[in-house]
Scaffold this motif. Structure first.
Motif, mmCIF file in Angstrom:
data_model
loop_
_atom_site.group_PDB
_atom_site.id
_atom_site.type_symbol
_atom_site.label_atom_id
_atom_site.label_comp_id
_atom_site.label_asym_id
_atom_site.label_seq_id
_atom_site.Cartn_x
_atom_site.Cartn_y
_atom_site.Cartn_z
ATOM 1 N N MET A 35 64.126 55.904 42.364
ATOM 2 C CA MET A 35 65.414 56.587 42.571
ATOM 3 C C MET A 35 65.893 56.442 44.010
ATOM 4 S SD MET A 35 66.742 57.903 39.876
ATOM 5 C CE MET A 35 67.840 59.164 40.462
ATOM 6 N N MET A 36 64.964 56.585 44.961
ATOM 7 C CA MET A 36 65.327 56.476 46.368
ATOM 8 C C MET A 36 65.810 55.062 46.692
ATOM 9 S SD MET A 36 62.958 56.826 49.746
ATOM 10 C CE MET A 36 62.059 55.402 49.212
ATOM 11 N N LEU A 37 65.102 54.047 46.183
ATOM 12 C CA LEU A 37 65.475 52.669 46.484
ATOM 13 C C LEU A 37 66.765 52.276 45.782
ATOM 14 C CD1 LEU A 37 61.917 51.080 46.411
ATOM 15 C CD2 LEU A 37 63.298 51.678 48.410
ATOM 16 N N VAL A 44 66.899 45.301 41.389
ATOM 17 C CA VAL A 44 65.739 45.529 40.530
ATOM 18 C C VAL A 44 64.565 44.671 40.979
ATOM 19 C CG1 VAL A 44 64.882 45.251 38.169
ATOM 20 C CG2 VAL A 44 67.132 46.242 38.570
ATOM 21 N N VAL A 45 64.823 43.411 41.314
ATOM 22 C CA VAL A 45 63.760 42.499 41.732
ATOM 23 C C VAL A 45 63.114 42.992 43.024
ATOM 24 C CG1 VAL A 45 63.263 40.137 42.471
ATOM 25 C CG2 VAL A 45 64.847 40.546 40.585
ATOM 26 N N ARG A 46 63.915 43.442 43.952
ATOM 27 C CA ARG A 46 63.385 43.922 45.229
ATOM 28 C C ARG A 46 62.551 45.193 45.041
ATOM 29 N NH1 ARG A 46 67.069 45.328 50.527
ATOM 30 N NH2 ARG A 46 65.358 45.508 51.994
ATOM 31 N N ALA A 50 58.516 45.791 45.731
ATOM 32 C CA ALA A 50 58.042 46.886 46.579
ATOM 33 C C ALA A 50 56.967 47.707 45.871
ATOM 34 C CB ALA A 50 59.210 47.784 46.983
ATOM 35 N N LEU A 51 57.069 47.821 44.548
ATOM 36 C CA LEU A 51 56.081 48.576 43.782
ATOM 37 C C LEU A 51 54.890 47.724 43.365
ATOM 38 C CD1 LEU A 51 58.338 50.750 41.451
ATOM 39 C CD2 LEU A 51 57.149 51.448 43.517
ATOM 40 N N LEU A 58 59.149 46.784 35.520
ATOM 41 C CA LEU A 58 59.975 47.849 36.104
ATOM 42 C C LEU A 58 60.996 48.319 35.086
ATOM 43 C CD1 LEU A 58 60.760 49.383 38.820
ATOM 44 C CD2 LEU A 58 62.552 47.668 38.987
ATOM 45 N N ARG A 59 61.671 47.383 34.422
ATOM 46 C CA ARG A 59 62.682 47.761 33.424
ATOM 47 C C ARG A 59 62.062 48.509 32.246
ATOM 48 N NH1 ARG A 59 64.436 42.402 34.610
ATOM 49 N NH2 ARG A 59 66.295 42.467 35.914
ATOM 50 N N GLU A 60 60.842 48.146 31.885
ATOM 51 C CA GLU A 60 60.172 48.789 30.753
ATOM 52 C C GLU A 60 59.764 50.223 31.072
ATOM 53 O OE1 GLU A 60 55.971 48.376 28.318
ATOM 54 O OE2 GLU A 60 56.766 46.622 29.356
ATOM 55 N N HIS A 61 59.171 50.445 32.226
ATOM 56 C CA HIS A 61 58.618 51.753 32.543
ATOM 57 C C HIS A 61 59.598 52.693 33.254
ATOM 58 C CE1 HIS A 61 54.535 50.866 31.270
ATOM 59 N NE2 HIS A 61 54.681 49.672 31.821
ATOM 60 N N TYR A 62 60.617 52.141 33.883
ATOM 61 C CA TYR A 62 61.559 52.966 34.651
ATOM 62 C C TYR A 62 62.985 52.789 34.127
ATOM 63 C CZ TYR A 62 57.518 53.165 37.682
ATOM 64 O OH TYR A 62 56.259 53.344 38.160
ATOM 65 N N PHE A 63 63.101 52.624 32.823
ATOM 66 C CA PHE A 63 64.396 52.368 32.196
ATOM 67 C C PHE A 63 65.385 53.500 32.480
ATOM 68 C CE2 PHE A 63 67.320 52.676 28.580
ATOM 69 C CZ PHE A 63 67.879 51.405 28.613
#
Length: 154
Positions: A35-37, A44-46, A50-51, A58-63
């Motif tokens: 959320m902060m980023l 999304v790629v960046r 970072a994670l 990222l898209r799957e878990h933080y949709f």
């Protein structure tokens, strides 16, 4: 289905302790980072780099977090306001000053937004302004009956 948890109460991945790369588990800390980023305008790629995960992961878990890209900045700002407000209530003078600065910036931003939305007045030249004001200029003058009627003189 039997779920295991670590000491922090977070669920362990299904293949924990087995061979291969462990499955990614979305933690509340990582959700806050996303959320902060997003609020900072990162792609999304960046964020994924970072994670330490891939963009599809990222898209799957933080949709749900990625869907709130438009409001991420406002949420982070609201959280900052609430933190400063709590510090201010506790008696922190620097927090009070920063809170006032943030409020002033918010009011200026709202005023600028209203100015952009306000319809622009049509500019009228001097001659057009005089012509528009002419019928009203001598409407209630005391000498109205003294002037000759131009309609009957023709």
């Amino acid at each position: 289905m039997d779920c295991d948890f670590n000491l922090f109460g977070e669920q362990l991945p299904a293949n924990h302790g087995e061979r291969g790369r462990p499955q990614h588990v979305a933690t509340s800390e990582n959700r806050n980072k996303v959320m902060m980023l997003l609020a900072a305008g990162w792609t999304v790629v960046r964020i994924a780099k970072a994670l330490g995960i891939s963009a599809p992961t990222l898209r799957e878990h933080y949709f749900s977090e990625l869907q709130m890209r438009a409001v991420a900045y406002d949420r982070v700002k609201a959280q900052r306001f609430s933190m400063l407000f709590e510090q201010m209530k506790a008696g922190s003078v620097p927090a009070h000053k920063e809170f006032d600065r943030m409020l002033q910036r918010e009011h200026l931003a709202l005023a600028e937004a209203r100015m952009r939305k306000a319809p622009k007045k049509e500019q009228v030249g001097k001659k057009q302004a005089r012509e528009a004001a002419a019928p009203e200029a001598h409407k209630d003058t005391p000498w109205e009956g003294l002037l000759p009627n131009t309609e009957t003189m023709q």
